[in-house]
Design an enzyme around this catalytic site. Sequence first.
Site, PDB file in Angstrom:
ATOM      1  CE  LYS A 116      35.189   1.056  -9.031  1.00 11.50           C
ATOM      2  NZ  LYS A 116      36.185  -0.034  -8.404  1.00 11.50           N
ATOM      3  N   GLY A 164      37.885   6.554 -10.920  1.00  9.09           N
ATOM      4  CA  GLY A 164      38.744   7.709 -11.684  1.00  9.09           C
ATOM      5  C   GLY A 164      38.118   8.371 -12.676  1.00  9.09           C
ATOM      6  N   GLY A 165      36.506   8.394 -12.335  1.00 11.84           N
ATOM      7  CA  GLY A 165      35.774   9.796 -13.034  1.00 11.84           C
ATOM      8  C   GLY A 165      35.460   9.036 -14.408  1.00 11.84           C
ATOM      9  CD  GLU A 200      26.498   6.853  -5.900  1.00  8.45           C
ATOM     10  OE1 GLU A 200      27.242   7.997  -6.112  1.00  8.45           O
ATOM     11  OE2 GLU A 200      26.579   5.548  -5.241  1.00  8.45           O
ATOM     12  CG  HIS A 208      38.676  10.878  -1.432  1.00  2.00           C
ATOM     13  ND1 HIS A 208      38.584  10.062  -2.673  1.00  2.00           N
ATOM     14  CD2 HIS A 208      39.275  10.207  -1.012  1.00  2.00           C
ATOM     15  CE1 HIS A 208      39.393   9.080  -2.365  1.00  2.00           C
ATOM     16  NE2 HIS A 208      39.710   8.936  -1.308  1.00  2.00           N
ATOM     17  CG  ASN A 290      40.962   1.886  -3.239  1.00  2.00           C
ATOM     18  OD1 ASN A 290      40.400   1.709  -4.391  1.00  2.00           O
ATOM     19  ND2 ASN A 290      41.144   3.072  -2.544  1.00  2.00           N
ATOM     20  NE  ARG A 292      45.572   1.416  -5.268  1.00  2.00           N
ATOM     21  CZ  ARG A 292      44.493   1.721  -5.416  1.00  2.00           C
ATOM     22  NH1 ARG A 292      43.517   0.902  -5.861  1.00  2.00           N
ATOM     23  NH2 ARG A 292      44.221   2.986  -5.397  1.00  2.00           N
ATOM     24  NE  ARG A 336      49.530  10.830  -4.377  1.00  2.00           N
ATOM     25  CZ  ARG A 336      48.730   9.683  -5.131  1.00  2.00           C
ATOM     26  NH1 ARG A 336      48.889   9.426  -6.319  1.00  2.00           N
ATOM     27  NH2 ARG A 336      47.842   9.163  -4.331  1.00  2.00           N
TER      28      ARG A 336
END
Length: 450
Positions: A116, A164-165, A200, A208, A290, A292, A336
Amino acid sequence: MFNKILIANRGEIALRIIRTCREMGIKTVAVYSKADADSLHVRFADEAVCIGPAVSSESYLKIPNIIAAAEITNSDAIHPGYGFLSENAKFSKICQENGIKFIGALPEQIEGMGDKSSAKKTMIDAGVPTIPGSAGLLKSQEDALKVAKQIGYPVIMKATAGGGGKGMRMCTNDEEVTTAWGSARKEALAAFGNDGMYMEKFIVEPRHIEIQIAGDQQGKVCHLSERDCSVQRRHQKLVEETPSPFMTKELRKKMGDAAIKAGKAVRYEGVGTVEFLVDKDRNFYFMEMNTRIQVEHTITEEVINYDLIKEQIKIAAGIPISGKNYEPIGHAIQCRINAEDPLNDFRPSPGKITEYHEPGGHGIRIDTHVYAGYVIPPFYDSMIAKLITVAQTREEAITKMERALGEYIIEGVKTTIPFHQQLMKQPKFRDGKITTKFLEEWDFKKDLTA
Ligand code: MV4
């Protein structure tokens, strides 16, 4: 064009890929673990190869077994879907070395975006807005304290191998930075074998919003507008929608341009997503890229009328994209549906689906691999279906979602359907006032049991 594609995945995404292959006249090979012998992807593919026992590390993640399956079936490409090996640089490389086209990013692109801190550096160099913070990795605890003082509290410390935190800490004072320096690095080392950290400014209550992009082998990159994924719980997305209720034409142009810059900076080939954090003043900052196809690609397909899997396959085969950017037409929402108990901390609820009835009608799409009598194995993720509604306006898409959720019958396991039914009624959700903080602040258990 490819003659035969092996799908290195399971569940709904394996089916989704098989369907597009069939429409394109491409033969398909399913791979499956012993736990998935009765799965629909095995039945719907032209051929199927068992690649190992239930546990993913011995089957869906076992590179030699998948390559062997591709060799014996004479497959000329592998589609990895999402999760599993989809962002594994080593797998992408091994496919390349074996003359099998990996339908995804190149090894160096996966590697470059997987770290990252270096991804952020690439974006700064490309002129994509990023969050003010450390120049690269933090060198020591003293360095962390110095950077925190420079940018001002609150700050956030992030693991460079993260996402993912995991290995992420928000800090409001020097003492918290000191504690985080130890604990976050330990967590990151255990999770990723890499304890590199960067810092940061902490963005308070961000949204998001991610931009879908596509790039071809000729170097053209376009954007396919945004998705708002602010409704998340512990970094798991639950609902996605497009367009974002926070979006303006102006902001879409700016974010779209930035996402294209990001794609061009890495000469991106294939479909990808550039994730941004957007603050209350509509400042936006690059977060991650990402490499994908994503779970939520469906909603983009619905508003731009474009098969993203088909596009992935065409790009991998060397066919150029048109290069034009897309504006969304209408509104799409995805819920979902997970086999989880929302009243018990979203605990997985595997087992047999005893009764199953899907909603239908205008503007409803369901991507799933389940059916009445299907047994959800306990070994994999708990998403069992994606329920998507499409309508002309956000309000109509929400109304349609409420109607569809009410019609959906899944018995034998607990699901997130009741959670979504309550969410659709929430005034803040209906007003589009959703940030990544929304689910923390809403006492949904009270509404679920009322
Ligand atoms: C942030 C942030 C606030 N400020 N960075 C969470 C996952 C990881 N990919 C980045 N994340 C965040 N980074 C700064 N500078 C807040 C989050 C964040 C978040 C981001 C997107 C979606 C949901 C989230 C939930 C909590 C925190």
